[in-house]
Scaffold this motif. Structure first.
Motif, PDB file in Angstrom:
ATOM      1  N   GLU A   1       0.819  -1.475  -0.237  1.00 40.30           N
ATOM      2  CA  GLU A   1       0.170   0.259   0.033  1.00 40.30           C
ATOM      3  C   GLU A   1       0.925   1.291  -0.114  1.00 40.30           C
ATOM      4  O   GLU A   1       0.258   2.325  -0.572  1.00 40.30           O
ATOM      5  CB  GLU A   1      -0.809  -0.026   1.301  1.00 40.30           C
ATOM      6  N   CYS A   2       1.651   1.187   0.552  1.00 40.33           N
ATOM      7  CA  CYS A   2       2.852   2.530   0.752  1.00 40.33           C
ATOM      8  C   CYS A   2       3.485   2.452  -0.469  1.00 40.33           C
ATOM      9  O   CYS A   2       3.961   3.334  -0.723  1.00 40.33           O
ATOM     10  CB  CYS A   2       3.057   2.333   2.268  1.00 40.33           C
ATOM     11  N   LEU A   3       4.158   2.037  -0.690  1.00 48.18           N
ATOM     12  CA  LEU A   3       4.735   2.338  -2.721  1.00 48.18           C
ATOM     13  C   LEU A   3       3.454   2.340  -3.510  1.00 48.18           C
ATOM     14  O   LEU A   3       3.251   2.979  -4.490  1.00 48.18           O
ATOM     15  CB  LEU A   3       5.147   0.886  -2.318  1.00 48.18           C
ATOM     16  N   PHE A   4       2.201   1.966  -3.350  1.00 49.37           N
ATOM     17  CA  PHE A   4       1.720   2.421  -4.278  1.00 49.37           C
ATOM     18  C   PHE A   4       1.177   3.941  -4.344  1.00 49.37           C
ATOM     19  O   PHE A   4       1.216   4.486  -5.237  1.00 49.37           O
ATOM     20  CB  PHE A   4       0.456   1.334  -4.443  1.00 49.37           C
ATOM     21  N   ARG A   5       0.914   4.403  -2.717  1.00 50.88           N
ATOM     22  CA  ARG A   5       0.808   6.009  -2.711  1.00 50.88           C
ATOM     23  C   ARG A   5       2.227   5.920  -2.756  1.00 50.88           C
ATOM     24  O   ARG A   5       1.806   7.297  -3.436  1.00 50.88           O
ATOM     25  CB  ARG A   5       0.614   5.879  -1.260  1.00 50.88           C
TER      26      ARG A   5
END
Length: 352
Positions: free
Chosen positions: A165-169
């Motif tokens: 999720e954090c890499l996606f964001r």
């Protein structure tokens, strides 16, 4: 930092550094079988991780300790993984921004570019350096996932989803940042704040805070509160970073104070200046690849004369108060609330 969090911080970060040292020792050894240049890439990746503030591992470790520190080895491994994620994104960011230095020295891209300049044309040397930076970042992303796979199975699924999720964001934020810089998307104040939330708030603050809590099985309420607090801290950090990127002391920050101006980086600082006569008069030099020191000084003077610097500094202080109020309204452990409040103050006061 206060109390137990302060007393345990050094030992905990040392444990993260041990994990990182062991990983790079193994990767350099394995890389040697594939040629000297590949081994050199891994040695330089190891150097790229050195000298940082370990902000993300510290956030993870401090949160984990605040909830009882039930799995210290898992926390050290996860902290090392977040440091690798951070370095990977810096390597990619430097390629996108065409930066050749980081922390006051040549970055990995700059080192490989410099190696090739003696024997190759400039564009070819640049291509070699940028390819090395991209591949180096890719390798560290893979290594971070390999580290996360070492935590206990009960925690791995949650951590893996959190990192995804954090890499996606972060990619969404970086993509928007590039779009703003190139002018393909209008850089509205709302869009700039959203970019900061995704690019800095997510992976630099919210994700490591949430990871520390997840490793301690802190529960859904803590996760939601840390997401909100971490995102707010990230925006605060980026606002201060944008000021330092133009008005800071390069000897303290380790970064050029002309880079953002030469790149034409779209920030709230610039958004506040738009339309003012002082900025309009020199705006044609903003984003110029050949920007020199005199031009940079003229742009800085216009940012001051337009009131943009003062407006950004007022926004930083306003955001600090909002973050402190947000932290105070959570049900997080007292020591962690005190630590996060202190962190908000240090973000605003920092000069590097």
């Amino acid at each position: 930092m206060t109390g137990t969090l302060a007393r345990d911080a050094v030992d905990a970060v040392d444990a993260v550094d041990v994990v990182l040292a062991e990983l790079f020792e193994d990767r350099v050894r394995r890389a040697a079988r594939h040629g000297e240049q590949y081994a050199l890439l891994w040695r330089r990746l190891a150097r790229s991780v050195e000298g940082g503030k370990r902000l993300r591992p510290r956030l993870l470790l401090d949160t984990h300790r605040a909830f009882g520190d039930p799995h210290p080895q898992d926390a050290a491994v996860a902290g090392a993984a977040f440091e690798l994620l951070h370095t990977a994104l810096l390597l990619h960011d430097d390629v996108l921004d065409q930066d050749r230095s980081r922390r006051g020295r040549l970055n990995l891209t700059g080192e490989f570019t410099q190696d090739a300049q003696a024997d190759l044309p400039p564009r070819t040397a640049d291509a070699w350096g940028e390819a090395s930076g991209i591949l180096g970042g890719d390798l560290l992303l893979s290594a971070a996932h390999a580290l996360l796979a070492r935590v206990r199975p009960a925690a791995y699924e949650a951590l893996s989803a959190l990192v995804d999720e954090c890499l996606f964001r972060a990619a969404a934020g970086e993509h928007a940042d590039v779009a703003f810089a190139l002018g393909t998307v209008p850089a509205t104040p709302e869009g700039l704040v959203r970019m900061m939330e995704d690019k800095t708030g997510g992976y630099s603050f919210a994700a490591p805070l949430r990871a520390g809590a997840a490793l301690a099985d802190a529960g859904e309420q803590a996760d939601a509160e840390l997401e909100r607090v971490g995102t707010a801290l990230g925006v605060l950090y980026q606002l201060r970073d944008d000021l330092l990127g133009v008005f800071g002391d390069a000897r303290r920050t380790g970064k050029s104070t002309t880079g953002d101006l030469r790149e034409g980086k779209r920030t709230l600082l610039v958004a506040f200046a738009e339309g003012h006569p002082a900025w309009t008069a020199v705006r044609h030099r903003w984003g110029a690849p050949d920007l020199d020191a005199d031009d940079a000084d003229a742009l800085r003077a216009a940012l001051v004369a337009s009131g943009a610097r003062d407006a950004t500094e007022r926004l930083v202080e306003s955001r600090r108060r909002e973050v402190v109020d947000l932290i105070g309204g959570t049900a997080l452990p007292t020591a962690l609330r005190h630590h996060l409040t202190d962190l908000a103050d240090r973000i605003v006061d920092r000069d590097s």
